[in-house]
Design a protein around this motif. Structure first.
Motif, PDB file in Angstrom:
ATOM      1  N   ILE A   1      -3.721  10.485  -1.811  1.00 53.64           N
ATOM      2  CA  ILE A   1      -3.901  10.004  -3.183  1.00 53.64           C
ATOM      3  C   ILE A   1      -5.007   8.960  -3.167  1.00 53.64           C
ATOM      4  CG2 ILE A   1      -2.814   8.830  -5.138  1.00 53.64           C
ATOM      5  CD1 ILE A   1      -0.105   9.844  -4.016  1.00 53.64           C
ATOM      6  N   ARG A   2      -6.042   9.152  -3.960  1.00 53.46           N
ATOM      7  CA  ARG A   2      -7.161   8.208  -3.995  1.00 53.46           C
ATOM      8  C   ARG A   2      -7.287   7.478  -5.322  1.00 53.46           C
ATOM      9  NH1 ARG A   2     -11.093   8.549  -0.490  1.00 53.46           N
ATOM     10  NH2 ARG A   2     -11.204   6.343  -1.035  1.00 53.46           N
ATOM     11  N   ILE A   3      -6.608   7.970  -6.357  1.00 54.97           N
ATOM     12  CA  ILE A   3      -6.685   7.354  -7.679  1.00 54.97           C
ATOM     13  C   ILE A   3      -5.254   7.099  -8.157  1.00 54.97           C
ATOM     14  CG2 ILE A   3      -7.482   7.592 -10.062  1.00 54.97           C
ATOM     15  CD1 ILE A   3      -9.561   9.624  -9.038  1.00 54.97           C
ATOM     16  N   LEU A   4      -4.954   5.861  -8.528  1.00 58.28           N
ATOM     17  CA  LEU A   4      -3.629   5.503  -9.020  1.00 58.28           C
ATOM     18  C   LEU A   4      -3.526   5.758 -10.526  1.00 58.28           C
ATOM     19  CD1 LEU A   4      -3.083   2.179  -7.026  1.00 58.28           C
ATOM     20  CD2 LEU A   4      -2.028   4.396  -6.575  1.00 58.28           C
TER      21      LEU A   4
ATOM     22  N   TYR B   1       3.309   9.729   3.835  1.00 52.91           N
ATOM     23  CA  TYR B   1       2.898  10.686   2.802  1.00 52.91           C
ATOM     24  C   TYR B   1       1.480  10.415   2.309  1.00 52.91           C
ATOM     25  CZ  TYR B   1       2.683  13.285  -1.553  1.00 52.91           C
ATOM     26  OH  TYR B   1       2.285  14.128  -2.557  1.00 52.91           O
ATOM     27  N   VAL B   2       1.180   9.160   2.009  1.00 54.35           N
ATOM     28  CA  VAL B   2      -0.104   8.825   1.394  1.00 54.35           C
ATOM     29  C   VAL B   2      -1.219   8.732   2.431  1.00 54.35           C
ATOM     30  CG1 VAL B   2      -1.349   7.139  -0.011  1.00 54.35           C
ATOM     31  CG2 VAL B   2       1.054   7.621  -0.489  1.00 54.35           C
ATOM     32  N   GLY B   3      -0.915   8.177   3.592  1.00 57.71           N
ATOM     33  CA  GLY B   3      -1.927   7.976   4.638  1.00 57.71           C
ATOM     34  C   GLY B   3      -1.513   6.808   5.511  1.00 57.71           C
ATOM     35  N   LEU B   4      -1.569   6.973   6.825  1.00 53.66           N
ATOM     36  CA  LEU B   4      -1.069   5.938   7.720  1.00 53.66           C
ATOM     37  C   LEU B   4      -1.871   4.644   7.633  1.00 53.66           C
ATOM     38  CD1 LEU B   4      -0.056   7.835  10.984  1.00 53.66           C
ATOM     39  CD2 LEU B   4       1.418   6.418   9.537  1.00 53.66           C
ATOM     40  N   ARG B   5      -3.185   4.746   7.740  1.00 49.51           N
ATOM     41  CA  ARG B   5      -4.015   3.543   7.801  1.00 49.51           C
ATOM     42  C   ARG B   5      -4.641   3.190   6.462  1.00 49.51           C
ATOM     43  NH1 ARG B   5      -7.694   3.890  13.117  1.00 49.51           N
ATOM     44  NH2 ARG B   5      -7.862   1.652  12.633  1.00 49.51           N
ATOM     45  N   ARG B   6      -4.878   4.202   5.644  1.00 50.22           N
ATOM     46  CA  ARG B   6      -5.445   3.975   4.310  1.00 50.22           C
ATOM     47  C   ARG B   6      -5.078   5.175   3.441  1.00 50.22           C
ATOM     48  NH1 ARG B   6      -9.756   4.883   7.596  1.00 50.22           N
ATOM     49  NH2 ARG B   6     -10.212   2.646   7.644  1.00 50.22           N
TER      50      ARG B   6
ATOM     51  N   TRP C   1      -8.765   3.916  -5.005  1.00 52.85           N
ATOM     52  CA  TRP C   1      -7.865   3.115  -4.172  1.00 52.85           C
ATOM     53  C   TRP C   1      -8.383   3.208  -2.738  1.00 52.85           C
ATOM     54  CZ3 TRP C   1      -2.275   5.182  -3.039  1.00 52.85           C
ATOM     55  CH2 TRP C   1      -1.532   4.204  -2.372  1.00 52.85           C
ATOM     56  N   THR C   2      -9.067   2.180  -2.274  1.00 48.52           N
ATOM     57  CA  THR C   2      -9.796   2.263  -1.015  1.00 48.52           C
ATOM     58  C   THR C   2      -8.934   1.979   0.214  1.00 48.52           C
ATOM     59  OG1 THR C   2     -10.485  -0.051  -1.200  1.00 48.52           O
ATOM     60  CG2 THR C   2     -11.963   1.643  -2.133  1.00 48.52           C
ATOM     61  N   ARG C   3      -7.908   1.124   0.045  1.00 48.00           N
ATOM     62  CA  ARG C   3      -7.011   0.800   1.154  1.00 48.00           C
ATOM     63  C   ARG C   3      -5.782   0.106   0.589  1.00 48.00           C
ATOM     64  NH1 ARG C   3      -8.117  -4.734   2.349  1.00 48.00           N
ATOM     65  NH2 ARG C   3     -10.050  -5.427   1.369  1.00 48.00           N
ATOM     66  N   TYR C   4      -4.787  -0.131   1.441  1.00 46.81           N
ATOM     67  CA  TYR C   4      -3.606  -0.864   1.023  1.00 46.81           C
ATOM     68  C   TYR C   4      -3.947  -2.351   0.980  1.00 46.81           C
ATOM     69  CZ  TYR C   4      -1.529   3.524   2.592  1.00 46.81           C
ATOM     70  OH  TYR C   4      -1.239   4.848   2.776  1.00 46.81           O
TER      71      TYR C   4
ATOM     72  N   SER D   1      -0.215  -1.918  -2.872  1.00 50.19           N
ATOM     73  CA  SER D   1      -0.095  -2.865  -1.772  1.00 50.19           C
ATOM     74  C   SER D   1       0.882  -2.409  -0.700  1.00 50.19           C
ATOM     75  CB  SER D   1       0.372  -4.220  -2.315  1.00 50.19           C
ATOM     76  OG  SER D   1       1.611  -4.077  -2.992  1.00 50.19           O
ATOM     77  N   LEU D   2       1.608  -1.324  -0.981  1.00 56.46           N
ATOM     78  CA  LEU D   2       2.648  -0.791  -0.107  1.00 56.46           C
ATOM     79  C   LEU D   2       3.744  -1.832   0.140  1.00 56.46           C
ATOM     80  CD1 LEU D   2       2.463   2.162   0.827  1.00 56.46           C
ATOM     81  CD2 LEU D   2       2.189   1.310   3.143  1.00 56.46           C
TER      82      LEU D   2
END
Length: 326
Positions: free
Chosen positions: A71-74, A62-67, A6-9, A48-49
């Protein structure tokens, strides 16, 4: 190992197949070779948030503000084989076929995963009469449905309506409500109604043609899986002392639920759902007894996970969409 990162939202294309390091189990963990996972609506919302504003910011924090960073794998649920067990693990051994939900650590879109053993951990031996793909589709929808319907204390002969009955939670909810002795009405779009009948719904309602809350029928239990109908009108579809189950509540519905619980005879039940090995074993027993089964709409190989997400977002999914890990 191969994994979908999961590279970014954003849209499904932010999911990319990459080589990553294979995990190593700790003393209280098992290493599982994943054979199948699933794509749920929740996976797509997180990717997609696309949450309500009151929830989106805490999720981003929790997951990351910008990306995504934490958590990197869904992927929330899986089935596979135990490849190795830590020295403190007592309930599982290499070669065991297992199914599980990962909780908020996710990480099921990969060839391997490490999961902790424990009574509060939803990891169990697979049903003997299921394939990996069928078993992978059980934990999230099955445990959510079980949690809410148990809390409804359904009595034999009561009328239960399930709004959003055609998805992963809804298809298990129909079957569990039948197991508890209810007369079941399933609500979803026209393309899913035949499927609802095949899993046992006594009555079906096409929400594109008719609003269940305006039909004049009253129910002992309304299980709202999707949370897209008016809370007040849905509550009006209940009999006195009826129970309203909210699996995906909006903020106004939560506020309304608190008020109704204080001022009226109707009860409101909302999450989060409990997830334990005991409950997963309960579902396994029902599956092996032929009481419930998985509904699988489509299967995609791991490298086409983005396409699977794209399909789930159409809203046409019937039951479950499975990711096959070769």
């Amino acid at each position: 190992m191969k994994a979908i990162i999961w590279t970014r939202y954003g849209p499904p294309d932010v999911l990319q197949l990459r080589e990553v390091e294979k995990p190593v189990p700790k003393d209280n963990e098992v290493l599982i070779r994943i054979r199948a996972a699933t794509v749920t609506a929740g996976d797509c919302e997180l990717r997609s948030l696309k949450f309500a504003s009151w929830l989106a910011l805490p999720m981003r924090l929790y997951v990351g503000l910008r990306r995504p960073k934490r958590i990197r794998i869904l992927g929330q649920e899986l089935a596979g084989d135990v490849e190795a067990a830590g020295r403190a693990v007592k309930s599982f051994k290499a070669g065991d076929k297992v199914f599980a939900t990962t909780g908020f650590t996710l990480s099921a879109y990969a060839e391997y995963i490490c999961l902790r053993e424990g009574n509060r951990r939803p990891l169990a031996i697979m049903p003997a009469n299921m394939t990996y793909e069928e078993a992978a589709a059980v934990p999230v929808g099955g445990l959510e449905a079980l949690h809410f319907l148990r809390n409804a204390n359904i009595r034999r002969g009561e009328k239960v309506l399930i709004n959003g009955a055609g998805g992963s939670i809804g298809t298990f909810a129909i079957q569990l409500a039948l197991h508890f002795g209810a007369e079941v009405t399933g609500v979803d779009s026209s393309g899913k109604l035949d499927m609802l009948r095949t899993v046992g719904a006594h009555h079906v309602v096409d929400y594109t043609q008719e609003d269940f809350s305006r039909r004049g029928e009253r129910y002992d239990v309304v299980f709202d899986v999707v949370g897209k109908r008016s809370f007040a009108r849905s509550m009006n579809a209940l009999k006195p002392h009826g129970r309203y189950l909210m699996a995906n509540p909006t903020l106004p519905a939560i506020a309304g639920a608190r008020w109704r619980s204080l001022t009226g005879s109707k009860q409101v039940v909302r999450g989060p759902a409990s997830q334990t090995r005991e409950d997963l074993n309960f579902l396994r027993e029902l599956i092996e007894a032929g009481k419930i089964r998985s509904v699988i709409d489509r299967r995609y190989p791991l490298e086409q996970t983005a396409e699977a997400h794209r399909y789930v977002e159409t809203g046409r999914k019937k039951g479950n969409v499975v990711i096959v890990v070769p």
